[in-house]
Design a protein around this motif. Structure first.
Motif, PDB file in Angstrom:
ATOM      1  N   LEU A 140     -14.220 152.335 155.605  1.00 45.12           N
ATOM      2  CA  LEU A 140     -14.471 153.690 156.088  1.00 45.12           C
ATOM      3  C   LEU A 140     -13.162 154.450 156.290  1.00 45.12           C
ATOM      4  O   LEU A 140     -13.054 155.636 155.959  1.00 45.12           O
ATOM      5  CB  LEU A 140     -15.245 153.638 157.408  1.00 45.12           C
ATOM      6  CG  LEU A 140     -16.697 153.152 157.321  1.00 45.12           C
ATOM      7  CD1 LEU A 140     -17.274 152.905 158.706  1.00 45.12           C
ATOM      8  CD2 LEU A 140     -17.549 154.147 156.549  1.00 45.12           C
ATOM      9  N   SER A 141     -12.195 153.748 156.802  1.00 48.89           N
ATOM     10  CA  SER A 141     -10.904 154.369 157.075  1.00 48.89           C
ATOM     11  C   SER A 141     -10.220 154.823 155.790  1.00 48.89           C
ATOM     12  O   SER A 141      -9.698 155.938 155.706  1.00 48.89           O
ATOM     13  CB  SER A 141     -10.027 153.376 157.831  1.00 48.89           C
ATOM     14  OG  SER A 141      -8.782 153.963 158.112  1.00 48.89           O
ATOM     15  N   GLN A 162     -27.101 153.075 154.303  1.00 46.29           N
ATOM     16  CA  GLN A 162     -27.108 153.687 155.640  1.00 46.29           C
ATOM     17  C   GLN A 162     -26.829 155.185 155.571  1.00 46.29           C
ATOM     18  O   GLN A 162     -26.915 155.883 156.574  1.00 46.29           O
ATOM     19  CB  GLN A 162     -26.032 153.052 156.523  1.00 46.29           C
ATOM     20  CG  GLN A 162     -26.343 151.673 157.056  1.00 46.29           C
ATOM     21  CD  GLN A 162     -25.133 151.072 157.769  1.00 46.29           C
ATOM     22  OE1 GLN A 162     -24.231 151.783 158.188  1.00 46.29           O
ATOM     23  NE2 GLN A 162     -25.130 149.759 157.899  1.00 46.29           N
ATOM     24  N   GLY A 163     -26.418 155.640 154.400  1.00 42.30           N
ATOM     25  CA  GLY A 163     -26.072 157.050 154.264  1.00 42.30           C
ATOM     26  C   GLY A 163     -24.670 157.372 154.764  1.00 42.30           C
ATOM     27  O   GLY A 163     -24.336 158.523 154.995  1.00 42.30           O
ATOM     28  N   ALA A 164     -23.863 156.360 154.931  1.00 38.49           N
ATOM     29  CA  ALA A 164     -22.499 156.575 155.419  1.00 38.49           C
ATOM     30  C   ALA A 164     -21.553 156.987 154.291  1.00 38.49           C
ATOM     31  O   ALA A 164     -20.538 157.629 154.523  1.00 38.49           O
ATOM     32  CB  ALA A 164     -21.967 155.326 156.116  1.00 38.49           C
ATOM     33  N   HIS A 178     -17.728 158.447 148.535  1.00 41.50           N
ATOM     34  CA  HIS A 178     -17.342 159.582 149.358  1.00 41.50           C
ATOM     35  C   HIS A 178     -17.897 159.417 150.765  1.00 41.50           C
ATOM     36  O   HIS A 178     -19.059 159.054 150.939  1.00 41.50           O
ATOM     37  CB  HIS A 178     -17.887 160.867 148.709  1.00 41.50           C
ATOM     38  CG  HIS A 178     -17.745 162.074 149.572  1.00 41.50           C
ATOM     39  ND1 HIS A 178     -16.552 162.755 149.700  1.00 41.50           N
ATOM     40  CD2 HIS A 178     -18.645 162.716 150.364  1.00 41.50           C
ATOM     41  CE1 HIS A 178     -16.725 163.777 150.531  1.00 41.50           C
ATOM     42  NE2 HIS A 178     -17.980 163.774 150.948  1.00 41.50           N
ATOM     43  N   LEU A 179     -17.078 159.670 151.756  1.00 42.34           N
ATOM     44  CA  LEU A 179     -17.508 159.531 153.145  1.00 42.34           C
ATOM     45  C   LEU A 179     -18.351 160.732 153.567  1.00 42.34           C
ATOM     46  O   LEU A 179     -17.902 161.870 153.471  1.00 42.34           O
ATOM     47  CB  LEU A 179     -16.274 159.422 154.051  1.00 42.34           C
ATOM     48  CG  LEU A 179     -16.489 158.869 155.461  1.00 42.34           C
ATOM     49  CD1 LEU A 179     -16.993 157.444 155.408  1.00 42.34           C
ATOM     50  CD2 LEU A 179     -15.194 158.949 156.255  1.00 42.34           C
ATOM     51  N   THR A 180     -19.558 160.491 154.015  1.00 43.32           N
ATOM     52  CA  THR A 180     -20.427 161.585 154.466  1.00 43.32           C
ATOM     53  C   THR A 180     -20.150 161.895 155.942  1.00 43.32           C
ATOM     54  O   THR A 180     -19.363 161.215 156.594  1.00 43.32           O
ATOM     55  CB  THR A 180     -21.910 161.178 154.344  1.00 43.32           C
ATOM     56  OG1 THR A 180     -22.147 160.079 155.233  1.00 43.32           O
ATOM     57  CG2 THR A 180     -22.240 160.760 152.934  1.00 43.32           C
ATOM     58  N   ARG A 181     -20.836 162.914 156.438  1.00 40.08           N
ATOM     59  CA  ARG A 181     -20.677 163.254 157.853  1.00 40.08           C
ATOM     60  C   ARG A 181     -21.093 162.067 158.715  1.00 40.08           C
ATOM     61  O   ARG A 181     -20.455 161.722 159.687  1.00 40.08           O
ATOM     62  CB  ARG A 181     -21.529 164.480 158.188  1.00 40.08           C
ATOM     63  CG  ARG A 181     -20.820 165.436 159.128  1.00 40.08           C
ATOM     64  CD  ARG A 181     -21.652 166.693 159.329  1.00 40.08           C
ATOM     65  NE  ARG A 181     -22.124 167.210 158.039  1.00 40.08           N
ATOM     66  CZ  ARG A 181     -23.167 168.025 157.892  1.00 40.08           C
ATOM     67  NH1 ARG A 181     -23.857 168.399 158.961  1.00 40.08           N
ATOM     68  NH2 ARG A 181     -23.537 168.452 156.700  1.00 40.08           N
TER      69      ARG A 181
END
Lengths: 106, 106
Positions: free
Chosen positions: B15-16, B57-59, B76-79
DNA sequence: ATATGATACATTGAAATACAAGGTATGTCA
DNA sequence: TGACATACCTTGTATTTCAATGTATCATAT
């Protein structure tokens, strides 16, 4: 980073506790619970296998002592255990530094 | 501290990385390898299941892009992913602080 | 007297995590 | 042409941890 590398941090905690004084299992659990107030808890199903493993490695020795009718099984950190503690501590430091390095980039 | 609590630090790294820029799998692996020079390596067998999990998870969202004949799968990182990153980062901080608290006693 | 909760040990079965080892396929360069 | 880097992915297995459970004793309150 299969298992050992990334974790094994629990045995580090155990070794660290024992480096201050001999302790018995239940005491380690309640000490951590008190010290780490709800961050996480060390459970019996985790601790006892670790203690057995450490003993079989010669990192801890163990003796029983009766205190007011209850038999307690005390664990003692051996010289070998102290070396292991130093190693695992260094491993933890490297691991934590690595994670923080990546985090600081974002 | 069953699984999730104590670890899940690998998805934090992923994520980072994605919080700085969209990346494809192989790129994450080589970026970490370069950044964390032999501290540890993120392996395919670890990464791809994590990416699938984060996507479900939609992350993260994901798109393909052809670069010089090779198809790359960018993530791509989502909100939602940003929120998850913040949570996991805080969890990591708490975890690391807890370990260090115990270590400082010895 | 007896029930409850704390103390103290321990095991078992299941879930999560991570990796080694393998597979596919394309581009690059000697 | 062969080797290596790039790029994706899966399967089987080892490790770690916990939840649940079990035994037994002691202290305290009812």
């Amino acid at each position: 980073m299969r298992g050992k590398q990334s974790l094994a941090h629990t045995s580090l905690l155990v070794l660290s506790l024992l480096s201050r004084q001999d302790m018995y299992g239940y005491q380690m659990i309640s000490t951590l619970e008190q010290k780490l107030d709800r961050t996480f808890a060390l459970k019996e199903g985790t601790l006892y296998p670790i203690l057995r493993e450490l003993e079989s490695q010669g990192a801890v020795s163990c003796y029983e002592q009766e205190v007011s009718g209850r038999v307690r099984k005390y664990y003692h950190l051996t010289r070998k255990g102290k070396r292991l503690l130093a190693e695992e501590r260094e491993q933890w430091d490297r691991y934590a530094r690595a994670i923080n390095t990546v985090l600081e980039l974002s």
